[in-house]
Every structure is written in structure tokens, then in C-alpha cells.
Scaffold this motif. Structure first.
Motif, PDB file in Angstrom:
ATOM      1  N   TYR A   8     -15.501   3.972 -54.736  1.00  0.00           N
ATOM      2  CA  TYR A   8     -14.767   2.883 -55.406  1.00  0.00           C
ATOM      3  C   TYR A   8     -14.838   2.678 -56.639  1.00  0.00           C
ATOM      4  CZ  TYR A   8     -18.451   0.083 -53.450  1.00  0.00           C
ATOM      5  OH  TYR A   8     -19.806  -0.187 -53.236  1.00  0.00           O
ATOM      6  N   GLN A   9     -14.058   1.927 -57.145  1.00  0.00           N
ATOM      7  CA  GLN A   9     -14.247   1.318 -58.601  1.00  0.00           C
ATOM      8  C   GLN A   9     -13.864  -0.512 -58.858  1.00  0.00           C
ATOM      9  OE1 GLN A   9     -11.133   3.061 -61.865  1.00  0.00           O
ATOM     10  NE2 GLN A   9     -13.677   3.991 -63.593  1.00  0.00           N
ATOM     11  N   VAL A  10     -15.247  -1.024 -59.333  1.00  0.00           N
ATOM     12  CA  VAL A  10     -14.274  -2.581 -59.351  1.00  0.00           C
ATOM     13  C   VAL A  10     -13.534  -2.969 -60.648  1.00  0.00           C
ATOM     14  CG1 VAL A  10     -14.739  -4.268 -59.092  1.00  0.00           C
ATOM     15  CG2 VAL A  10     -16.148  -2.844 -57.857  1.00  0.00           C
ATOM     16  N   ASN A  11     -13.955  -2.115 -61.840  1.00  0.00           N
ATOM     17  CA  ASN A  11     -13.630  -2.479 -63.016  1.00  0.00           C
ATOM     18  C   ASN A  11     -13.020  -1.416 -63.517  1.00  0.00           C
ATOM     19  OD1 ASN A  11     -15.117  -5.161 -63.383  1.00  0.00           O
ATOM     20  ND2 ASN A  11     -16.976  -4.281 -63.800  1.00  0.00           N
ATOM     21  N   GLU A  12     -12.026  -1.607 -63.462  1.00  0.00           N
ATOM     22  CA  GLU A  12     -10.418  -0.257 -63.916  1.00  0.00           C
ATOM     23  C   GLU A  12     -11.185   0.251 -65.360  1.00  0.00           C
ATOM     24  OE1 GLU A  12      -6.293   0.752 -65.850  1.00  0.00           O
ATOM     25  OE2 GLU A  12      -6.935  -1.026 -64.482  1.00  0.00           O
ATOM     26  N   GLY A  13     -11.269   1.602 -65.361  1.00  0.00           N
ATOM     27  CA  GLY A  13     -12.771   2.430 -66.666  1.00  0.00           C
ATOM     28  C   GLY A  13     -14.241   2.368 -66.098  1.00  0.00           C
ATOM     29  N   GLY A  14     -14.715   1.982 -65.518  1.00  0.00           N
ATOM     30  CA  GLY A  14     -15.977   1.762 -65.622  1.00  0.00           C
ATOM     31  C   GLY A  14     -16.556   2.442 -64.621  1.00  0.00           C
ATOM     32  N   ALA A  15     -17.602   2.913 -64.835  1.00  0.00           N
ATOM     33  CA  ALA A  15     -18.336   3.488 -63.549  1.00  0.00           C
ATOM     34  C   ALA A  15     -17.748   3.179 -61.842  1.00  0.00           C
ATOM     35  CB  ALA A  15     -20.111   3.175 -63.739  1.00  0.00           C
ATOM     36  N   LEU A  16     -18.225   4.412 -61.318  1.00  0.00           N
ATOM     37  CA  LEU A  16     -17.906   4.568 -59.860  1.00  0.00           C
ATOM     38  C   LEU A  16     -19.085   3.235 -59.080  1.00  0.00           C
ATOM     39  CD1 LEU A  16     -17.025   7.980 -59.148  1.00  0.00           C
ATOM     40  CD2 LEU A  16     -15.545   6.167 -59.635  1.00  0.00           C
ATOM     41  N   ASN A  17     -18.872   2.424 -57.909  1.00  0.00           N
ATOM     42  CA  ASN A  17     -19.591   1.736 -58.063  1.00  0.00           C
ATOM     43  C   ASN A  17     -20.480   2.125 -56.734  1.00  0.00           C
ATOM     44  OD1 ASN A  17     -17.064  -0.223 -59.337  1.00  0.00           O
ATOM     45  ND2 ASN A  17     -19.607  -0.968 -59.762  1.00  0.00           N
ATOM     46  N   GLY A  18     -19.868   2.807 -55.996  1.00  0.00           N
ATOM     47  CA  GLY A  18     -20.520   3.471 -54.568  1.00  0.00           C
ATOM     48  C   GLY A  18     -19.756   4.948 -53.951  1.00  0.00           C
ATOM     49  N   ARG A  38     -13.510 -13.332 -57.035  1.00  0.00           N
ATOM     50  CA  ARG A  38     -12.777 -14.299 -56.692  1.00  0.00           C
ATOM     51  C   ARG A  38     -13.792 -15.947 -56.890  1.00  0.00           C
ATOM     52  NH1 ARG A  38      -9.185 -12.580 -52.687  1.00  0.00           N
ATOM     53  NH2 ARG A  38      -7.669 -11.277 -53.566  1.00  0.00           N
ATOM     54  N   LEU A  39     -14.512 -16.042 -55.638  1.00  0.00           N
ATOM     55  CA  LEU A  39     -15.173 -17.455 -56.119  1.00  0.00           C
ATOM     56  C   LEU A  39     -16.004 -17.511 -56.791  1.00  0.00           C
ATOM     57  CD1 LEU A  39     -16.281 -16.679 -52.297  1.00  0.00           C
ATOM     58  CD2 LEU A  39     -14.893 -18.500 -53.053  1.00  0.00           C
ATOM     59  N   GLU A  40     -17.292 -16.773 -57.068  1.00  0.00           N
ATOM     60  CA  GLU A  40     -18.195 -16.263 -58.290  1.00  0.00           C
ATOM     61  C   GLU A  40     -17.603 -16.407 -59.798  1.00  0.00           C
ATOM     62  OE1 GLU A  40     -20.803 -13.434 -57.631  1.00  0.00           O
ATOM     63  OE2 GLU A  40     -21.673 -13.936 -55.832  1.00  0.00           O
ATOM     64  N   ASP A  41     -16.803 -15.812 -59.767  1.00  0.00           N
ATOM     65  CA  ASP A  41     -15.591 -16.077 -61.337  1.00  0.00           C
ATOM     66  C   ASP A  41     -14.956 -16.278 -61.350  1.00  0.00           C
ATOM     67  OD1 ASP A  41     -18.305 -14.454 -61.882  1.00  0.00           O
ATOM     68  OD2 ASP A  41     -16.988 -12.333 -62.110  1.00  0.00           O
ATOM     69  N   GLY A  42     -14.262 -16.890 -60.839  1.00  0.00           N
ATOM     70  CA  GLY A  42     -12.999 -17.763 -60.817  1.00  0.00           C
ATOM     71  C   GLY A  42     -11.871 -17.466 -61.462  1.00  0.00           C
ATOM     72  N   HIS A  43     -11.366 -16.253 -61.204  1.00  0.00           N
ATOM     73  CA  HIS A  43     -10.410 -15.775 -61.326  1.00  0.00           C
ATOM     74  C   HIS A  43      -9.933 -14.616 -60.343  1.00  0.00           C
ATOM     75  CE1 HIS A  43     -13.389 -12.430 -63.390  1.00  0.00           C
ATOM     76  NE2 HIS A  43     -12.403 -11.622 -63.668  1.00  0.00           N
ATOM     77  N   GLU A  44      -8.727 -13.620 -60.374  1.00  0.00           N
ATOM     78  CA  GLU A  44      -8.464 -12.445 -59.871  1.00  0.00           C
ATOM     79  C   GLU A  44      -8.704 -11.735 -60.644  1.00  0.00           C
ATOM     80  OE1 GLU A  44      -6.930 -11.394 -56.908  1.00  0.00           O
ATOM     81  OE2 GLU A  44      -6.569 -13.334 -56.774  1.00  0.00           O
ATOM     82  N   PRO A  45      -9.506 -10.667 -59.828  1.00  0.00           N
ATOM     83  CA  PRO A  45     -10.121  -9.171 -60.628  1.00  0.00           C
ATOM     84  C   PRO A  45      -8.596  -8.585 -60.813  1.00  0.00           C
ATOM     85  CG  PRO A  45     -10.179  -9.496 -57.900  1.00  0.00           C
ATOM     86  CD  PRO A  45      -9.971 -10.466 -58.279  1.00  0.00           C
TER      87      PRO A  45
END
Length: 73
Positions: A8-18, A38-45
Motif C-alpha cells: 500500500y501507498q499512503v501518499n500518491e507518488g511516494g514510496a510503498l509504505n508496507g 483526518r484526525l491529526e492533519d485535519g484534512h481529507e487524504p
């Protein structure tokens, strides 16, 4: 013989996260990551991605070719 590994990849274009052995496990991890963002950064990923990799066990000749640097994995 082949196995499928999921990543899986959390940030599009970033490294694979796990990685995980099932798509369900990866999907649950991404749901949790989305909630934390959503909770920590206050925005929709943005888009979160799941990848499937089919890994094939090499036969002996393929293994020797790699070890002798005549081929790449």
C-alpha cells in the motif's frame, strides 16, 4: 510456484509504505491511515493505492543466472 504480495501507498507518488499477505489486511491498514490523517492533519487524504505483486519462485537455472550475474531479478 507463485505467491501474491500486497503493498500500500499512503501518499500518491511516494514510496510503498508496507506489505501484507492479503488485500483485506492492506485495505484495513489504509482505512486506519485515512482516519489518522483526518484526525491529526485535519484534512481529507488524497488517493491511497493498493498494489498486488505476483512473485514467482525461480527455478535452479534462473537462480544460477542471477548468481553468476548473467541475469537480474
Amino acid at each position: 510456484m507463485a505467491i501474491t504480495a500486497y503493498a500500500y501507498q499512503v501518499n500518491e507518488g511516494g514510496a510503498l509504505n508496507g506489505f501484507a499477505s492479503s488485500i483485506e489486511e492492506v485495505a484495513e491498514t489504509l482505512r486506519q491511515a485515512r482516519s489518522e490523517i483526518r484526525l491529526e492533519d485535519g484534512h481529507e487524504p488524497g488517493t491511497l493505492s493498493i498494489f498486488a505483486f505476483d512473485l514467482i519462485k525461480p527455478d535452479l537455472e534462473q537462480l544460477y543466472a542471477v548468481l553468476n550475474q548473467d541475469a537480474d531479478l
